[in-house]
Design a protein around this motif. Structure first.
Motif: not given
Length: 304
Positions: A39-43, A103-108
């Protein structure tokens, strides 16, 4: 879960080896990193090698992951340099806070919830590197983008059994001192909002270390879970004074703005404080406004 972490050299570079012995009903941590990278989640950690050593012995799994060295915990960084307090530490803390929120938002958005954001899992390195590690307690949202049969087949787990087990662990997973108020009182609803609240506390603790010379603020004192929930509710009741309860007295415009936005996001609804609802109503779930989180993190929303 029991785990050991070692500093190692991997192909000539510094790395971290994590070996974990965990219940087989948990999703393999390597599978979570696989989903994060897809998903290319940063950090998130750069995984150099990972796998399962033993699939199931006495209903437990032995697994490993080798990840690129990502630095030291934020709180250790602020403690090391607090003797020469300057605006640079506040800038670094603000940057770390917004990076982890992003990071948490992108992971969600990818269908992944961390569930154990704590002081040891937020690492900083060099002049700008921020990494959120230890996704071993993460949960894939049922039928979310990351919860695929392909991932389950690759990493040899039953996604329905794992989802059922993970749901039952929602109310007790994490590090108590950094748990959100609803999780401290055993709410079973778990979203990115709970993780962001945990990061809010991690940042405030790091700031308190800069300013308070190892004194433990009342809002960060370790108690039983229920007591901590009620203490947090009281300490957070006033937006004008809550930072003092966490041992923070700084005046930094950018950081103060970030904390102000997060306070409103986490603890208010229609302009009113909701601490009493978070403690007393286990069935109430805070809404997830992912675009607002991305705005706080200074990330442009991805149009879908």
């Amino acid at each position: 879960m029991q785990s050991r972490v070692f500093k190692v050299e991997y192909q000539g570079n510094q790395a971290i080896l994590k070996i974990a012995w965990k219940f087989a009903n948990y999703i393999p941590e390597a599978a979570v990193y696989d989903a994060l990278q897809t998903a290319k989640v940063p950090n998130t950690p750069v995984i150099l090698d990972s796998g399962i050593i033993n699939q199931n012995t006495f209903d437990c799994r032995l697994e490993y992951a080798v990840m690129e060295y990502a630095g030291a915990p934020l709180i250790d960084f602020t403690a090391e340099y607090r003797s020469s307090v300057n605006t640079g530490l506040y800038v670094r803390t603000n940057y770390t806070l917004t990076q982890v929120v992003g990071c948490l938002a992108r992971a969600w958005q990818a269908g992944i919830v961390h569930r154990d954001v704590s002081r040891g899992n937020v690492l900083v390195r060099g002049k700008g590197s921020v990494t959120l590690i230890d996704w071993g307690y993460a949960r894939l949202l049922s039928d979310g983008p990351a919860d695929t049969y392909e991932l389950a087949t690759k990493w040899h787990y039953n996604k329905y059994d794992v989802a059922c087990w993970e749901d039952r662990q929602n109310h007790c997973t994490g590090t108590p001192l950094y748990m959100s108020i609803p999780i401290l009182v055993r709410s079973r609803y778990r979203t990115v909002v709970n993780d962001v609240e945990s990061m809010f506390y991690v940042a405030l603790e790091a700031l308190s270390v800069i300013e308070n010379n190892d004194k433990t603020p009342v809002a960060l004192a370790m108690e039983d879970n229920i007591s901590m929930a009620y203490v947090r509710r009281l300490c957070l009741a006033s937006k004008d004074t809550y930072k003092e309860r966490f041992g923070v007295y700084f005046q930094d415009e950018q950081l103060d703005e970030t904390l102000s936005q997060l306070y409103d996001y986490l603890f208010t609804s229609e302009g009113k404080y909701i601490g009493h609802i978070l403690v007393d109503d286990l069935e109430w779930e805070r809404p997830v406004d992912i675009n607002r989180l991305l705005q706080i993190a200074k990330i442009e929303p991805v149009l879908t």
